[in-house]
Scaffold this active site. Structure first.
Site, PDB file in Angstrom:
ATOM      1  N   GLY A 154       0.925  -1.038   0.095  1.00  0.00           N
ATOM      2  CA  GLY A 154      -0.065  -0.088   0.142  1.00  0.00           C
ATOM      3  C   GLY A 154       0.931   1.183  -0.051  1.00  0.00           C
ATOM      4  CG  LEU A 155       3.926   3.892  -2.465  1.00  0.00           C
ATOM      5  CD1 LEU A 155       4.896   3.419  -1.398  1.00  0.00           C
ATOM      6  CD2 LEU A 155       4.679   3.857  -3.939  1.00  0.00           C
ATOM      7  N   GLY A 156      -0.019   4.389  -0.612  1.00  0.00           N
ATOM      8  CA  GLY A 156      -0.896   5.800  -0.413  1.00  0.00           C
ATOM      9  C   GLY A 156       0.010   6.791   0.397  1.00  0.00           C
ATOM     10  CG  LEU A 212     -10.883  -4.462   6.069  1.00  0.00           C
ATOM     11  CD1 LEU A 212     -10.004  -5.556   5.764  1.00  0.00           C
ATOM     12  CD2 LEU A 212     -11.558  -4.433   7.462  1.00  0.00           C
ATOM     13  CB  THR A 237       0.320   0.723  11.603  1.00  0.00           C
ATOM     14  OG1 THR A 237       1.215   0.644  10.370  1.00  0.00           O
ATOM     15  CG2 THR A 237       1.519   0.168  12.601  1.00  0.00           C
ATOM     16  CB  ALA A 238      -3.066  -1.254   7.691  1.00  0.00           C
ATOM     17  NE  ARG A 239      -9.286   0.259   9.800  1.00  0.00           N
ATOM     18  CZ  ARG A 239      -8.962   1.435   9.995  1.00  0.00           C
ATOM     19  NH1 ARG A 239      -7.710   1.332  10.289  1.00  0.00           N
ATOM     20  NH2 ARG A 239      -9.545   2.348   9.876  1.00  0.00           N
ATOM     21  CD  GLU A 268      -8.199  -2.880  16.495  1.00  0.00           C
ATOM     22  OE1 GLU A 268      -7.225  -3.301  15.937  1.00  0.00           O
ATOM     23  OE2 GLU A 268      -8.615  -1.753  16.074  1.00  0.00           O
ATOM     24  CG  HIS A 297      -6.468   0.808  16.137  1.00  0.00           C
ATOM     25  ND1 HIS A 297      -7.522   0.255  15.360  1.00  0.00           N
ATOM     26  CD2 HIS A 297      -6.246   2.092  15.259  1.00  0.00           C
ATOM     27  CE1 HIS A 297      -7.539   0.773  14.077  1.00  0.00           C
ATOM     28  NE2 HIS A 297      -6.906   1.908  14.010  1.00  0.00           N
TER      29      HIS A 297
END
Length: 335
Positions: A154-156, A212, A237-239, A268, A297
């Site tokens: 993911g390169l956002g 996600l 550290t995403a979902r 969560e 989170h």
């Protein structure tokens, strides 16, 4: 005409920021409910805009709001909002994509470096009742950054920020993101691979920065994790649902993975039965001690990021309801 915006969670002690941003054009209504199902019909009748942070917004919830024009998710992810239901009722969905970019990227690198430099390992070893010898350890966790490949999924915004940080620490950085235009990687000076398999097979330190979606749910599967070289680490550290956490536990216990750093879990806050990784972490079992870091989170949080979330969310809602034009719109076809 004055618009009405509902905040359904008690997040702040005052309305100073909201008054500054909305002025006389928007009236703010405050509630504090555990979920939107607890709202009465009279609470929803005149609402034009809905602010949510932790709450899900389902088709049932949308039906409660006859005038609703916009939902703003006070954060990056929008997987808890039923966007098909929103589209069916012509409700705009927006997010706040830029409030904690640097914090999450910093957190991902902090997890990776705490593992790769043996900081977590030594922390646990030196505070035992019988401390370990006062010496370095030889362990697959410890590797020079410059001989490792740091793989990013993911390169956002956040993935790019993480890539720049990893480069500064002298990792070789590669990225997988099938939705980024050609040449995106050139702007930040990283290599791009065209398949997830190719990324996993050459990644020593993996950092996940994907949203996600139906496509990414379970994407980092056991089969993918087994493609990683022995002694690799995984940071998420995403979902939580993007990664098979039971496979993480098994591969860490067996020594295929040398370390794992998680800021997110599939459910969560965690409920019983909790994942094996979390159970073993809390029990401080030997196989994960110093090799596993779990944070709740919290990667996004600094006081500055919290303030950004609040202000940027209000600005996004004002732009949608008052103008001059909507921003940060999440269209139904977007994953």
């Amino acid at each position: 005409m004055v618009k009405t915006v509902l905040y359904a969670e008690k997040l702040y002690d005052n309305d100073k920021v909201e008054r500054e941003v909305f002025g006389a054009d928007v009236r703010v209504v405050w509630h504090n409910v555990a979920n939107l199902s607890q709202l009465e019909a009279r609470d929803c009748a005149d609402i034009d805009g809905l602010m949510v942070m932790r709450h899900a917004v389902t088709a049932e919830h949308f039906a409660k709001f006859p005038k609703l024009a916009c939902v703003v998710r006070m954060g990056v992810g929008y997987d808890k909002i039923d966007r098909k239901a929103a589209a069916a009722r012509q409700v705009m969905v927006c997010n706040v994509p830029d409030y904690g970019t640097t914090e999450v990227a910093d957190h991902a690198l902090a997890l990776a470096l705490s593992l790769r430099r043996g900081i977590a390992l030594h922390l646990e070893a030196q505070r035992r009742p019988q401390p370990a010898p006062w010496s370095y350890v030889r362990d697959p966790l410890l590797r020079r950054n410059g001989v490792q490949t740091f793989g990013i999924v993911g390169l956002g915004r956040i993935g790019t920020a993480a890539a720049l940080r990893a480069k500064a620490f002298q990792f070789r950085v590669i990225a997988y993101d099938p939705y980024m235009p050609n040449g995106t990687e050139l702007g930040v000076g990283v290599e791009r691979v065209r398949s997830l398999e190719a990324l996993m097979e050459q990644t020593d330190t993996l950092s996940i920065h994907a949203p996600l979606t139906p496509e990414t749910r379970g994407m980092i599967s056991r089969a993918m994790l087994e493609r990683m070289p022995k002694g690799s680490i995984v940071v998420n550290t995403a979902r939580g649902p993007i990664v098979d956490v039971e496979a993480l536990a098994d591969l860490l216990k067996r020594g295929h993975l040398a370390g794992v750093g998680l800021d997110v879990l599939p459910v969560e806050p965690p409920v019983e039965p909790i994942p094996e990784l979390l159970r073993a972490y809390r029990a401080r079992e030997a196989w994960c001690e110093g090799r596993l870091i779990i944070t709740p989170h919290s990667a996004f949080f600094t006081p500055e990021a919290w303030e950004d979330t609040r202000r940027k969310a209000a600005e996004t809602m004002r732009a949608a309801l008052v103008g001059p034009r909507p921003q940060n719109v999440i269209t139904p076809e977007m994953f």
